[in-house]
Design a protein around this motif. Structure first.
Motif, mmCIF file in Angstrom:
data_model
loop_
_atom_site.group_PDB
_atom_site.id
_atom_site.type_symbol
_atom_site.label_atom_id
_atom_site.label_comp_id
_atom_site.label_asym_id
_atom_site.label_seq_id
_atom_site.Cartn_x
_atom_site.Cartn_y
_atom_site.Cartn_z
ATOM 1 N N UNK A 120 1.002 -1.142 -0.073
ATOM 2 C CA UNK A 120 0.124 0.090 -0.064
ATOM 3 C C UNK A 120 0.893 1.175 -0.034
ATOM 4 N N UNK A 121 0.548 1.849 -0.896
ATOM 5 C CA UNK A 121 1.394 3.622 -1.012
ATOM 6 C C UNK A 121 1.504 4.232 0.412
ATOM 7 N N UNK A 183 1.589 -4.469 8.030
ATOM 8 C CA UNK A 183 2.464 -5.772 7.975
ATOM 9 C C UNK A 183 2.494 -6.561 6.789
ATOM 10 N N UNK A 184 1.453 -6.539 6.029
ATOM 11 C CA UNK A 184 1.340 -7.296 4.635
ATOM 12 C C UNK A 184 1.908 -6.544 3.788
ATOM 13 N N UNK A 185 1.799 -5.051 3.894
ATOM 14 C CA UNK A 185 2.737 -4.035 2.929
ATOM 15 C C UNK A 185 4.055 -4.477 2.988
ATOM 16 N N UNK A 186 4.614 -4.543 4.128
ATOM 17 C CA UNK A 186 6.141 -4.486 4.386
ATOM 18 C C UNK A 186 6.479 -5.799 3.733
ATOM 19 N N UNK A 187 5.725 -7.016 4.294
ATOM 20 C CA UNK A 187 5.967 -8.634 3.555
ATOM 21 C C UNK A 187 5.782 -8.468 2.103
ATOM 22 N N UNK A 191 8.869 -9.465 -0.853
ATOM 23 C CA UNK A 191 8.654 -10.354 -1.939
ATOM 24 C C UNK A 191 7.720 -11.384 -1.535
ATOM 25 N N UNK A 192 6.746 -11.147 -0.535
ATOM 26 C CA UNK A 192 5.670 -12.238 -0.297
ATOM 27 C C UNK A 192 4.721 -11.987 -1.445
ATOM 28 N N UNK A 193 4.100 -13.330 -1.795
ATOM 29 C CA UNK A 193 3.230 -13.228 -2.945
ATOM 30 C C UNK A 193 1.880 -13.167 -2.403
ATOM 31 N N UNK A 194 0.856 -13.239 -3.468
ATOM 32 C CA UNK A 194 -0.617 -13.358 -2.853
ATOM 33 C C UNK A 194 -0.778 -14.371 -2.019
ATOM 34 N N UNK A 195 -0.214 -15.823 -2.143
ATOM 35 C CA UNK A 195 -0.655 -16.877 -1.257
ATOM 36 C C UNK A 195 -0.118 -16.548 0.174
ATOM 37 N N UNK A 196 0.998 -15.957 0.272
ATOM 38 C CA UNK A 196 1.544 -15.821 1.399
ATOM 39 C C UNK A 196 1.021 -14.815 2.242
ATOM 40 N N UNK A 197 0.429 -13.608 1.467
ATOM 41 C CA UNK A 197 -0.382 -12.652 2.145
ATOM 42 C C UNK A 197 -1.662 -13.157 2.569
#
Length: 216
Positions: A120-121, A183-187, A191-197
């Motif tokens: 997120x910006x 936290x999802x933004x940082x991850x 490099x975290x992908x959609x499944x990780x998030x």
């Protein structure tokens, strides 16, 4: 909106006598926003911005006044465009748990889309900065506070309408959801992908659902 770009003073006399080059302000603003999103406010130089926007520094200042004003406008455009889905999901009809679940799942998708900056910006923008940029930091903090307030208001509405348990801590739960989104933004940026998030989102959804009021 089309803006006429100023001629470069170093150009040849024959070029200066020609008509000034025009640019699309909305397209330029979108390019600036993506540059800020990718590099951050302090990381994005005027050279980076003008290269992305395809205009001269003089035209940038003529059209947007300053780098700070350009950033504020880019943030508002992000809220109205890429970030608008969050508000629609949060304020839509239906049970509050379902609204929060959709918000988190859509965010997991949006934060990991290919072909644009991750996350997120606004969530992690200008967390630290030089003293001279304090005004910008306060502006972004205010935007994040608005999101927290919206989350809390939706949760309080859920309590009042009997969707959540009466003693649910709307403020604390709203801050928890906000922390998950940050936290999802940082991850995503790491490099975290959609499944990780989505995995993170599902744990958060389960916590929100724990406060659901049992049917009578």
């Amino acid at each position: 909106m089309i803006i006429v770009e100023n001629s470069n003073s170093l150009e040849s006399p024959s070029r200066r006598r020609g008509r000034p080059r025009a640019f699309d302000r909305d397209v330029a603003l979108a390019a600036a926003g993506e540059t800020f999103w990718r590099l951050g406010y302090e990381g994005a130089s005027i050279a980076d911005l003008t290269a992305a926007m395809g205009i001269t520094p003089q035209s940038l200042y003529a059209a947007f006044v300053s780098k700070a004003d350009l950033y504020r406008e880019a943030l508002e455009r992000y809220r109205q465009e890429e970030g608008a889905a969050a508000g629609r999901n949060l304020n839509g009809e239906g049970h509050v748990v379902d609204a929060i679940a959709k918000l988190l799942r859509v965010s997991a998708h949006e934060f990991s889309l290919p072909g644009r900056p991750k996350g997120c910006m606004i969530s992690t923008a200008v967390l630290t900065c030089a003293v001279e940029n304090d005004a910008i930091a306060r502006h972004v903090t205010a935007l994040r506070s608005q999101t927290l307030s919206a989350l809390e208001a939706r949760l309080r509405r859920g309590i009042e309408e009997g969707e959540l348990r009466e003693h649910t801590d709307a403020s604390g739960l709203g801050r928890f959801i906000g922390a998950i989104l940050q936290g999802m933004t940082v991850q995503a940026q790491d490099g975290a992908g959609e499944a990780d998030l989505l995995a993170i989102a599902e744990f958060a959804i389960a916590e929100v659902a724990r406060h659901r009021r049992a049917a009578a």
